[in-house]
Motif scaffolding. Structure first.
Motif, mmCIF file in Angstrom:
data_model
loop_
_atom_site.group_PDB
_atom_site.id
_atom_site.type_symbol
_atom_site.label_atom_id
_atom_site.label_comp_id
_atom_site.label_asym_id
_atom_site.label_seq_id
_atom_site.Cartn_x
_atom_site.Cartn_y
_atom_site.Cartn_z
ATOM 1 N N GLU A 149 38.077 49.541 39.922
ATOM 2 C CA GLU A 149 37.301 49.369 38.680
ATOM 3 C C GLU A 149 38.209 49.519 37.468
ATOM 4 O O GLU A 149 39.211 50.218 37.550
ATOM 5 C CB GLU A 149 36.193 50.432 38.612
ATOM 6 C CG GLU A 149 35.095 50.165 39.602
ATOM 7 C CD GLU A 149 33.963 51.194 39.503
ATOM 8 O OE1 GLU A 149 34.161 52.255 38.883
ATOM 9 O OE2 GLU A 149 32.906 50.917 40.053
ATOM 10 N N GLU A 151 38.171 46.221 36.788
ATOM 11 C CA GLU A 151 38.326 44.838 37.250
ATOM 12 C C GLU A 151 38.734 44.824 38.711
ATOM 13 O O GLU A 151 39.722 45.472 39.082
ATOM 14 C CB GLU A 151 39.395 44.126 36.420
ATOM 15 C CG GLU A 151 39.373 42.637 36.594
ATOM 16 C CD GLU A 151 40.527 41.961 35.834
ATOM 17 O OE1 GLU A 151 40.668 40.749 35.975
ATOM 18 O OE2 GLU A 151 41.263 42.654 35.136
ATOM 19 N N LYS A 152 37.989 44.089 39.535
ATOM 20 C CA LYS A 152 38.315 44.041 40.964
ATOM 21 C C LYS A 152 39.640 43.333 41.199
ATOM 22 O O LYS A 152 39.969 42.374 40.486
ATOM 23 C CB LYS A 152 37.225 43.274 41.703
ATOM 24 C CG LYS A 152 36.043 44.142 42.107
ATOM 25 C CD LYS A 152 35.186 43.346 43.062
ATOM 26 C CE LYS A 152 33.981 44.111 43.530
ATOM 27 N NZ LYS A 152 33.103 43.245 44.343
ATOM 28 N N GLU A 178 37.660 40.578 44.693
ATOM 29 C CA GLU A 178 37.135 39.330 44.137
ATOM 30 C C GLU A 178 37.732 38.163 44.945
ATOM 31 O O GLU A 178 38.961 38.037 45.010
ATOM 32 C CB GLU A 178 37.553 39.208 42.666
ATOM 33 C CG GLU A 178 37.064 37.934 42.019
ATOM 34 C CD GLU A 178 37.727 37.702 40.655
ATOM 35 O OE1 GLU A 178 38.156 38.673 40.004
ATOM 36 O OE2 GLU A 178 37.827 36.528 40.272
ATOM 37 N N PHE A 207 45.495 41.488 37.278
ATOM 38 C CA PHE A 207 44.906 42.639 37.940
ATOM 39 C C PHE A 207 46.019 43.594 38.294
ATOM 40 O O PHE A 207 47.179 43.213 38.367
ATOM 41 C CB PHE A 207 44.054 42.254 39.158
ATOM 42 C CG PHE A 207 44.808 41.698 40.320
ATOM 43 C CD1 PHE A 207 45.041 42.473 41.447
ATOM 44 C CD2 PHE A 207 45.265 40.396 40.308
ATOM 45 C CE1 PHE A 207 45.715 41.954 42.517
ATOM 46 C CE2 PHE A 207 45.935 39.880 41.379
ATOM 47 C CZ PHE A 207 46.167 40.657 42.487
#
Ligand code: NAP
Length: 213
Positions: A149, A151-152, A178, A207
């Motif tokens: 978390e 953002e995956k 994702e 990411f």
């Protein structure tokens, strides 16, 4: 609630254990099998009631999606040994076609321009559908980056059969990542080790956890 396909993970080493653990964390039921029932049973005892240990043949028969978390050459053997049970199934291949090089590193065991995904697609059991997935991160990252978390983290996949996109994307999402489809199996080489595209794909995506470990 919509029905999600039944998953079996065959091979409970590094990747099979990480995938099973992630799925249980993602509240997804999973059938598990290895060469011995005892190994599957021991993992199920540890993970609780969402993990169901079976013999390999029963696991394949009962599941719709079969993750073959074993080495590339073993996948070929399993295609042969369980050709009947694997008919019509969705097969997930996380393999990298590599072996120790006797210098402490790894070497590719197929031609430079070949991919495990394309080779396996030519050997598939009748009516089976193949996706290359779950092998783009090293096992430590596959565990550590799951359910990240806010953002995956991303897991890339490839398949020729877009009718199975939803099943593969649910499988990846329920692992805590994702999903991003990079194309058909002719793109597999980009997401296998020694495929130049993997690092590039990860660099193009924002990411935090993408490194091999
Ligand atoms: N490790 C990574 O970081 C990584 C990353 C990306 C992709 N991959 C790929 O993922 C696959 C699995 O790698 P891994 O690191 O998880 O290997 P691993 O730890 O050696 O696990 C392989 C598992 O497969 C089982 N197995 C072997 N032959 C079998 C058979 N005939 N039937 C059922 N199970 C069998 C082994 O059982 P025994 O314990 O009885 O030998 C072991 O539990 C490989 O294709 C690899 O290239 C690995």
């Amino acid at each position: 609630m919509t029905h999600k396909s039944t998953i079996a993970v065959i091979g409970l080493g590094n990747i099979g254990t990480a995938v099973t653990t992630n799925l249980v964390k993602g509240n997804r039921s999973v059938i598990i099998a290895d060469r011995t029932f005892e190994k599957a049973n021991a993992l199920a005892q540890k993970l609780g009631s969402l993990a169901h240990p079976k013999e390999i043949s029963a696991a394949i028969k009962e599941a719709e999606i079969i993750v073959l978390a074993v080495y590339f050459n073993t996948i070929k053997e399993l295609f042969n040994d369980y050709a009947t049970e694997l008919q019509g199934k969705i097969i997930v291949d996380p393999s990298n076609p590599i072996a120790p090089d006797e210098k402490g590193g790894f070497k590719k065991i197929i031609d430079k321009d070949q991919s495990a995904g394309e080779i396996l697609s030519s050997l598939l059991p009748e009516n089976a559908k193949l996706a290359k997935a779950l092998g783009t991160l090293g096992v430590a990252s596959l565990s550590k980056a799951a359910f990240q978390e806010p953002e995956k983290a991303v897991l890339f996949y490839a398949t020729d059969d877009t009718s199975i996109n939803t099943e593969i994307e649910d499988l990846i999402s329920d692992n805590g990542f994702e999903p991003i489809r990079i194309g058909g199996l002719d793109q597999s080489i980009r997401i296998e080790v020694f495929g130049e595209g993997l690092i590039q794909l990860h660099q193009n995506k924002t990411f935090t956890e993408c490194a091999w470990s």
